[in-house]
Design a protein around this motif. Structure first.
Motif, short mmCIF file in Angstrom:
data_model
loop_
_atom_site.label_atom_id
_atom_site.label_comp_id
_atom_site.label_asym_id
_atom_site.label_seq_id
_atom_site.Cartn_x
_atom_site.Cartn_y
_atom_site.Cartn_z
N TYR A 75 0.83 -1.20 0.00
CA TYR A 75 0.00 0.00 0.00
C TYR A 75 0.87 1.26 0.00
O TYR A 75 2.05 1.24 0.39
N SER A 76 0.25 2.36 -0.40
CA SER A 76 0.98 3.63 -0.50
C SER A 76 1.47 4.12 0.86
O SER A 76 2.45 4.88 0.93
N SER A 77 0.81 3.72 1.92
CA SER A 77 1.21 4.16 3.26
C SER A 77 2.36 3.36 3.83
O SER A 77 2.89 3.68 4.90
#
Length: 295
Positions: free
Chosen positions: A36-38
């Protein structure tokens, strides 16, 4: 039935939390363990918050809110049951203060979880981390206050083993969660994100067992609601309008074939009061003017 209904509160809260964690793990795995981007570029294991910030965010918010609201209700019910005498009552103002402090800390922890699920790690990372600290610290402090209260109660009610079991369970939770929280923080600071993610999942699953353990605190409610001693039944029967004491008194001892009492009571001369003489080794009852009432 009412006693059993109190068990539903902590058990349902724990099961909702467990269902949420399992659902998030299953979704992340069925999607092929996406990055994920996080997540940090070197990170391969997602945090709970990483999964909760994606398509499962509505579920994350809803199930987190249901978990902590129902769990905090268990704290409030426990306070009310002690106040009404259905559980071992507080024997001092200090114990009551500890109980209220545990409720306040639990509410703070609940607010932390709800807010961190709303302010996700993708859009509000700093606020998210602050609310995460509030969530963990709130429930650890709440557990400390509960342990302190139960330790004081256990001194006055040593016969209540439930207090002792509950105390040790909650103390174990405090020690384990504090150790894991410290390890989590160290791993975060050292950029060991995979280790930190694993620790976060472990902390979350241990929290499930902590919430579930609160049903033990409500076990005495079931016993006091559904069970009475024989002496209590006798007292209630004698106090509620028994006008024929002698007749009703015979309900609580038996006689042998020759009229002898077989309840084992003896008095100075070895005879039951109201009897004299023996026949064939049995105590012979006195004759009374009025015929005894048939039972």
């Amino acid at each position: 039935m009412w006693g059993l209904s109190y068990w539903v509160v902590p058990i349902s809260s724990a099961l909702v939390w467990l269902a949420m964690l399992i659902t998030m793990l299953v979704v992340w795995s069925t999607e092929g363990f996406p990055h994920y981007s996080s997540m940090d570029p070197k990170q391969t294991i997602a945090y709970i918050s990483d999964v909760g910030a994606q398509s499962l965010k509505p579920l994350f918010i809803a199930m987190s809110a249901v978990t902590v609201v129902s769990f905090d209700l268990a704290f409030i019910l426990e306070r009310w049951l002690r106040h009404t005498g259905r559980l071992a009552h507080n024997t001092s103002l200090w114990q009551k203060l500890l109980s209220w402090l545990s409720i306040i800390a639990a509410i703070a922890g609940a607010a932390g979880l709800i807010l961190l699920s709303i302010f996700d790690t993708v859009r509000h990372p700093r606020m998210h981390n602050s609310f995460l600290v509030l969530f963990i610290a709130g429930y650890i402090l709440s557990a400390i206050f509960v342990c302190w209260e139960y330790q004081r109660l256990g001194i006055h009610f040593r016969e209540h083993s439930v207090l002792r079991y509950s105390f040790w369970i909650k103390l174990s939770f405090i020690l384990i969660e504090v150790a894991l929280a410290i390890a989590f923080g160290v791993c975060q600071n050292q950029d060991k994100f995979n280790a930190a993610a694993v620790l976060e999942w472990v902390i979350a699953f241990i929290f499930f067992f902590y919430v579930l353990s609160f049903f033990i605190d409500f076990m005495p409610v079931v016993r006091t609601k559904n069970h009475q001693s024989r002496e209590t039944e006798m007292d209630v029967a004698l106090e509620n309008g028994n006008e024929d004491g002698a007749a009703n008194g015979e309900r609580y001892y038996r006689r042998g074939a020759n009229g002898a009492p077989t309840n084992g009571y003896t008095y100075g001369n070895g005879m039951h009061p109201g009897y004299n003489g023996t026949t064939n080794g049995y105590v012979k009852p006195q004759e009374t003017a009025a015929a005894p009432r048939n039972l």
